[in-house]
Motif scaffolding. Structure first.
Motif, PDB file in Angstrom:
ATOM      1  N   ARG A 152       0.524  -1.338  -0.261  1.00 52.27           N
ATOM      2  CA  ARG A 152       0.235   0.104  -0.046  1.00 52.27           C
ATOM      3  C   ARG A 152       0.769   1.483   0.132  1.00 52.27           C
ATOM      4  NH1 ARG A 152      -2.090  -4.591   2.066  1.00 52.27           N
ATOM      5  NH2 ARG A 152      -4.488  -4.383   1.708  1.00 52.27           N
ATOM      6  N   GLN A 153       1.568   1.099  -0.213  1.00 44.33           N
ATOM      7  CA  GLN A 153       2.718   2.457   0.027  1.00 44.33           C
ATOM      8  C   GLN A 153       2.476   2.975   1.110  1.00 44.33           C
ATOM      9  OE1 GLN A 153       3.548   4.571  -4.056  1.00 44.33           O
ATOM     10  NE2 GLN A 153       3.413   1.932  -5.110  1.00 44.33           N
ATOM     11  N   MET A 154       2.976   2.525   1.676  1.00 50.34           N
ATOM     12  CA  MET A 154       2.479   3.311   3.587  1.00 50.34           C
ATOM     13  C   MET A 154       4.064   2.963   3.858  1.00 50.34           C
ATOM     14  SD  MET A 154      -1.362   2.409   4.301  1.00 50.34           S
ATOM     15  CE  MET A 154      -1.136   3.368   6.115  1.00 50.34           C
ATOM     16  N   HIS A 155       3.921   3.805   5.131  1.00 54.30           N
ATOM     17  CA  HIS A 155       5.195   3.590   6.425  1.00 54.30           C
ATOM     18  C   HIS A 155       4.925   3.694   7.969  1.00 54.30           C
ATOM     19  CE1 HIS A 155       6.252   5.934   2.554  1.00 54.30           C
ATOM     20  NE2 HIS A 155       7.735   4.719   2.472  1.00 54.30           N
ATOM     21  N   ILE A 156       6.018   3.161   8.520  1.00 59.15           N
ATOM     22  CA  ILE A 156       5.641   2.833   9.784  1.00 59.15           C
ATOM     23  C   ILE A 156       5.386   4.298  10.282  1.00 59.15           C
ATOM     24  CG2 ILE A 156       6.896   2.802  12.326  1.00 59.15           C
ATOM     25  CD1 ILE A 156       5.857  -0.211  11.111  1.00 59.15           C
ATOM     26  N   ALA A 157       6.123   5.138   9.428  1.00 57.83           N
ATOM     27  CA  ALA A 157       5.907   6.965  10.039  1.00 57.83           C
ATOM     28  C   ALA A 157       4.049   7.028  10.399  1.00 57.83           C
ATOM     29  CB  ALA A 157       6.823   7.406   9.848  1.00 57.83           C
ATOM     30  N   ASP A 158       3.872   6.340   9.075  1.00 60.08           N
ATOM     31  CA  ASP A 158       2.419   7.258   8.433  1.00 60.08           C
ATOM     32  C   ASP A 158       1.452   6.644  10.329  1.00 60.08           C
ATOM     33  OD1 ASP A 158       2.533   8.127   6.362  1.00 60.08           O
ATOM     34  OD2 ASP A 158       2.348   6.265   5.807  1.00 60.08           O
ATOM     35  N   ILE A 159       1.448   6.323  11.155  1.00 61.42           N
ATOM     36  CA  ILE A 159       1.110   5.491  12.068  1.00 61.42           C
ATOM     37  C   ILE A 159       1.314   5.839  13.431  1.00 61.42           C
ATOM     38  CG2 ILE A 159       0.343   3.129  13.721  1.00 61.42           C
ATOM     39  CD1 ILE A 159       1.029   1.544  10.994  1.00 61.42           C
ATOM     40  N   ALA A 160       0.558   6.691  14.545  1.00 60.97           N
ATOM     41  CA  ALA A 160       1.195   6.585  15.029  1.00 60.97           C
ATOM     42  C   ALA A 160       1.747   6.192  16.731  1.00 60.97           C
ATOM     43  CB  ALA A 160      -0.107   7.463  15.829  1.00 60.97           C
ATOM     44  N   PRO A 161       2.678   6.744  16.923  1.00 60.15           N
ATOM     45  CA  PRO A 161       3.416   5.957  18.082  1.00 60.15           C
ATOM     46  C   PRO A 161       2.993   4.936  18.907  1.00 60.15           C
ATOM     47  CG  PRO A 161       5.020   8.096  17.040  1.00 60.15           C
ATOM     48  CD  PRO A 161       3.150   8.457  16.805  1.00 60.15           C
ATOM     49  N   HIS A 162       1.360   6.128  19.118  1.00 59.95           N
ATOM     50  CA  HIS A 162       1.096   5.205  20.671  1.00 59.95           C
ATOM     51  C   HIS A 162       0.548   3.844  19.872  1.00 59.95           C
ATOM     52  CE1 HIS A 162      -3.185   6.674  19.769  1.00 59.95           C
ATOM     53  NE2 HIS A 162      -2.425   8.135  18.770  1.00 59.95           N
ATOM     54  N   ASP A 163       0.144   4.054  18.741  1.00 63.99           N
ATOM     55  CA  ASP A 163      -0.428   2.592  18.168  1.00 63.99           C
ATOM     56  C   ASP A 163      -0.239   0.959  18.232  1.00 63.99           C
ATOM     57  OD1 ASP A 163      -1.909   1.456  16.703  1.00 63.99           O
ATOM     58  OD2 ASP A 163      -3.315   2.579  15.510  1.00 63.99           O
ATOM     59  N   VAL A 164      -0.616   0.731  19.100  1.00 64.87           N
ATOM     60  CA  VAL A 164       0.455  -0.847  19.015  1.00 64.87           C
ATOM     61  C   VAL A 164      -0.234  -1.272  17.906  1.00 64.87           C
ATOM     62  CG1 VAL A 164      -0.292  -0.980  20.797  1.00 64.87           C
ATOM     63  CG2 VAL A 164      -1.883  -1.259  19.350  1.00 64.87           C
ATOM     64  N   THR A 165      -0.285  -0.778  16.609  1.00 61.85           N
ATOM     65  CA  THR A 165      -0.661  -1.734  15.248  1.00 61.85           C
ATOM     66  C   THR A 165       1.374  -1.566  14.589  1.00 61.85           C
ATOM     67  OG1 THR A 165      -2.442  -0.170  14.366  1.00 61.85           O
ATOM     68  CG2 THR A 165      -0.732  -1.527  12.973  1.00 61.85           C
ATOM     69  N   ARG A 166       1.849  -0.372  15.204  1.00 63.22           N
ATOM     70  CA  ARG A 166       3.409  -0.896  14.906  1.00 63.22           C
ATOM     71  C   ARG A 166       3.953  -1.961  15.897  1.00 63.22           C
ATOM     72  NH1 ARG A 166       6.575   4.627  15.198  1.00 63.22           N
ATOM     73  NH2 ARG A 166       6.158   5.893  14.159  1.00 63.22           N
ATOM     74  N   ASP A 167       3.622  -2.326  16.785  1.00 58.47           N
ATOM     75  CA  ASP A 167       4.393  -3.319  17.631  1.00 58.47           C
ATOM     76  C   ASP A 167       3.680  -4.972  16.697  1.00 58.47           C
ATOM     77  OD1 ASP A 167       5.814  -1.810  19.176  1.00 58.47           O
ATOM     78  OD2 ASP A 167       4.051  -1.468  20.651  1.00 58.47           O
ATOM     79  N   LEU A 168       2.405  -5.004  16.410  1.00 55.41           N
ATOM     80  CA  LEU A 168       1.763  -5.708  15.460  1.00 55.41           C
ATOM     81  C   LEU A 168       1.926  -6.196  14.448  1.00 55.41           C
ATOM     82  CD1 LEU A 168      -1.479  -5.122  16.290  1.00 55.41           C
ATOM     83  CD2 LEU A 168      -0.354  -6.953  17.957  1.00 55.41           C
TER      84      LEU A 168
END
Length: 637
Positions: free
Chosen positions: A331-347
């Motif tokens: 989807r040409q997205m990056h980790i930076a597009d997700i808020a730092p507090h969002d656990v989606t990064r960790d998942l």
């Protein structure tokens, strides 16, 4: 079955629900189920969230949906939605078992409404249960007193008394609690009131003014949408605006850009409110996405709905539904597009690590399978190599060489050696193509080699048309002369089956046999051979070269070894032998006690082949012939 047991059919489904709950607990979901909620209402309210989580691993799972409503009298209305009809009677068994196990509560459930509706996609079964509950003693206490009639009569009054006492105690504690001077004393008072635990029913404190500006809110929650009753967007996070640029235009309809994947409800505010406690999954509509997005997988959002009564708007707090870095890259997205507090990064990162470990495990499994196949091929090649080695060397000698042992040369006081060659072989070679010579020799040697197995003699070597075997070496046996004699009779017969490529007639061979002592040992390293040395070898060669076509020429010592056996022999007389002078020699005519089939190791009856495989039959025939020919035990030496 219910006819014989006289039990209503619906009871089976109820019992099945109870057993299914126990099965889930024993399958590793016990802790997960216990932590869904602190009471039955919260437990049921979060069942959809559990199913949503499990669907990440079991993508083909088609779970039912649950929606629960509290009533003023403490009862609940449980709405059950399913694509499969007739399973609603399992639900009371599952919910009842969970209530009793987790919350020490007995419940009763009755169906108050049952419809099929189009509210969700397709025709779904919609069952409404009325759930009433009452607390009971602990499981041990219930088992102890449940058999007592007095318990049944007094249980209601005891529970009522206990509840009234707890209410009076709490009221007196509140009345004697003095006013606190600051907030720390207030907190300590609350803890004391709850006997060391914070109370569940405290009143939270809200600020008079919301201390966050609009820009910070939209940046801090990059994936959120606020929409009104007409589904018109009032506000959106910065990341979702980046992916769906249409959301930058406030007032557009949310259902034009998104479809609801879960729960399967129509995109209306009333449907959303009915399932407001469920986890909502939105998917972008391909036709509304920018050109650059139309070739990519659509983005899915997962989150919760919050109804804001004062604004008459719905807040959708969500995160991208992504499982791996690959899905993020697609989807040409990056980790930076997700808020730092969002656990989606960790998942995403944890799941990526899990996938890497799974891939490593799969690679190890593939390597293991490749090694198994290579090991199998290696074993097959090893067998071929061993077969070739055993063809070149005696088996016990070959085994010693394989083990790295040195094979010492040995002296054999008595053995019998045979030489044979093809009559006029030189003339045949000058008149034929090389391939014809090869085919002729191959046809002859295949037959001779089989006879070495039949009569258990050792093939020493072949040089051109010359064929050399020995009996009594490398394993000494007392019947060495008889074995070689029978082998000689067999190759005379076998040669008649081989065609001379020049004349088209059967070839003729000369055979010479001599008995005497020899030295034997392994010679060479690159191509080791088991060789025989001594004058016995030379004399056997002379018997062959001074022989007669299609005759078996015997030396005097060979004649004396066979004299008292069952062989017919005739004198040739005295002849001049090159390098040896005059010798009185003989011809071997036949074995008086053995038939031609026995000499050749052939089956006696054709019908026998119907009962045994060819290989096992030949093996049994060989053993029979050997036992009938050579009844004497092997000589020790």
């Amino acid at each position: 079955m219910h006819t014989f047991l006289n039990i209503p059919y619906l009871f089976y489904k109820h019992f099945f629900g109870e057993f299914f709950f126990e099965f889930c607990k024993r399958s590793g979901y016990d802790h997960m189920l216990r932590t869904l909620g602190g009471n039955l209402y919260e437990f049921i309210e979060n069942l959809d969230a559990l199913h949503s989580y499990l669907s990440l691993s079991y993508q083909e799972m088609n779970a039912p949906s649950f929606r629960v409503e509290k009533n003023e009298d403490g009862s609940m209305h449980l709405h059950y939605y399913s694509d499969r009809r007739g399973l609603c009677h399992i639900v009371p068994g599952i919910i009842g078992a969970a209530a009793l196990d987790f919350f020490n509560t007995e419940i009763s459930m009755e169906i108050v409404n049952q419809t099929e509706e189009e509210e969700r996609t397709g025709k779904k079964e919609h069952i409404v249960f009325l759930v009433t509950q009452k607390p009971v003693f602990s499981y041990k206490e219930r088992n102890k007193f449940s058999s007592s009639p007095q318990y049944i009569a007094d249980s209601g009054r005891q529970i009522e008394k206990q509840l009234n006492k707890e209410i009076r105690d709490r009221t007196s504690l509140v009345s004697v609690c003095p006013a606190k001077k600051n907030h720390w004393e207030t907190i300590r008072g609350i803890v004391t009131l709850g006997r060391g635990k914070l109370l569940r029913g405290f009143d939270p404190a809200y600020p008079t003014t919301l201390w966050i500006d609009t820009k910070t809110f939209c940046n801090g929650l990059p994936f959120h949408v606020v929409f009104d009753e007409e589904l018109r967007v009032k506000q959106a996070g910065v990341s979702i605006q980046k992916i769906v640029p249409g959301l930058q235009t406030m007032g557009i309809r949310l259902d034009h850009y998104f479809s609801i994947v879960h729960p399967e409800v129509t995109f209306t505010i009333s449907s959303v409110q009915k399932f407001i406690n469920s986890q909502f999954v939105f998917r972008t509509r391909r036709e509304m996405m920018p050109e650059s997005w139309k070739q990519r997988p659509m983005l899915e959002l997962r989150g919760q709905m919050i109804w804001m009564e004062s604004l008459q708007c719905m807040l959708y707090l969500c995160s991208p539904l992504l499982r791996t870095l690959h899905e993020l890259e697609e989807r040409q997205m990056h980790i930076a597009d997700i808020a730092p507090h969002d656990v989606t990064r960790d998942l995403i990162l944890l799941n990526q690590q899990r996938l890497a470990e799974m891939e490593l495990s799969n690679q190890l499994e593939r390597k293991k399978e490749e090694l198994r196949i290579l090991s199998k091929h290696l074993e097959e090649e090893k067998k071929k190599t061993e077969a070739l080695l055993y063809a070149m060397l005696p088996k016990h000698v070959a085994n010693q060489l394989k083990e790295g042992k040195r094979v010492e040369a040995g002296e054999f006081k008595e053995c019998t050696i045979l030489f044979s060659d093809v009559v006029t072989f030189t003339n045949i070679c000058t008149q034929c193509e090389p391939i014809q010579i090869v085919l002729m020799l191959n046809s002859m040697y295949l037959r001779f080699d089989r006879l070495t197995t039949v009569h258990d003699v050792y093939k020493v070597e072949t040089i051109g048309d010359a064929y050399m075997v020995v009996g009594g070496v490398p394993v000494p046996v007392s019947t060495h002369a008889e074995r070689v004699a029978n082998f000689a009779l067999g190759i005379i017969i076998a040669a008649k089956e081989v065609t001379n490529p020049v004349s088209g007639k059967p070839i003729q061979i000369r055979v010479g046999i001599h008995t005497g002592p020899v030295l034997a040992g392994v010679v060479g390293e690159k191509m080791p051979r088991y060789c025989l040395f001594g004058d016995t070898v030379n004399i056997a060669s002379r018997m062959e070269s001074h022989g007669v076509p299609s005759k078996i020429h015997l030396s005097p010592t060979a004649y004396y070894c066979l004299k008292d056996k069952s062989f017919e022999m005739t004198e040739r007389g005295e002849i001049e032998v090159k390098g040896k002078g005059k010798m009185h020699t003989y011809f071997l005519i036949r074995n008086r006690t053995a038939t031609e089939n026995e000499i050749m190791g052939n089956p006696i009856k054709e019908s026998d082949s119907d009962h045994e495989s060819v290989q096992s039959f030949h093996e049994s025939r060989i053993k029979m012939i050997q036992s009938s020919f050579y009844r004497h035990p092997p000589a020790q030496g």
